[in-house]
Design an enzyme around this catalytic site. Sequence first.
Site: not given
Length: 301
Positions: A107, A152, A155, A175
Site C-alpha cells: 500500500a 499488499g 497479498e 504490517e
Amino acid sequence: MSFVKYFRRDSLLQLAGKRLISRSYMLQTFRTLIIETAPPESVKLNRLSGSDSGIVEVNLDRPVAKNAINKEMLKGLQNTFESIQQDSSARVVMITSLVPGVFCSGADLKERRTMSPSEVHTYVNSLRYMFSFIEALSIPTIAAIEGVALGGGLEMALSCDLRICGENAVFGLPETGLAVIPGAGGTQRLSRLVGRSVSKELIFTGRKIDAWEAAKKGLVNFCVTAGEAHKKAMEVAQQINEKGPMAIKMAKKAIDEGIETNMASGLELEEMCYQKLLNTQDRLEGLAAFAEKRKPLYTGN
C-alpha cells in the site's frame, strides 16, 4: 476521466475571449492539456494475439512509488479485472510489473498518512475485495514476481493461483511493524498456502524471506534466474492456454471449492464439475484429436 481538475477554468475563459481563436483550436488545445497533465495509467491491460490469443497480461506500472497501491492504482486494478471477467476470450491472466526490481511494494503509506481511520477502513476493505475478486476469477491467474513483493504486493500474489519468481525476489508481510496486521487477505491466504505455524512466524516477526526460502516453504511454484520470471510465467500460461478452457475452469472450481469442505463433499463437487464437461464440443474434439494424432483446437464450447 473528469477534466475539471486537469484544465484551468481561467485558461479556457482566456481562450474563449479571443475571437480570432477558432472552436476547433480550443478543443485541440484542451485535448493536448489533458494528455500532458493527466497522470499515466498505473495498471495496463495487454491482450496477446496470434498463437497466444487468450493470454492476458496485467502490467503494474507506477515507478515513482515502486508500484505502491494508492487509490488511483486500486481503481485501475478494479477496472482492469472487471474487464477481464467480462471477456469470454480470456483464458489465463498474468500479473507482471513493468518497473525493474519490484513487483509491488504494498500500500502507498504516504497516501495512508493523509487518511482518517474511516478512510483507511474503506481503503483496506476495497483492497481485500479486489484481491478476493482476483482469486474468484474462473480462469487461472499467475503472478510473475521480480524484486520485492511486500505487504499488499504479497497479498495480491497470494490471491493468484500460481506464483513464479526470479531469484532476486523478496517476500514479506511487515504490517505488524506498523502496529497493524495484513488486512487484505494475508493472514488467511498465507496460512492456507504454507501452514499455520510458518504463517504465524512470518507475520509475527515481519521477517522478509528470499526467493529460495519462499520456494522451499511452498510460497512460490517456481523460482528461476533473476529476470526470467516473466518468461517462465509465459511458458506456463501457454501450456494452460492449450488445454480445454472449460476443463480448466472446472478444475479450478473443483480444487478451490473442494479444499474448503470435507472429502466426501469435495468428491461430489468433482463429480458435478466432470459431468458439466461430458456434453461439450471440446471433449469430443479432444478425443478426435487424440485418435487422429493432431493438436486439438478447443473453442470453449
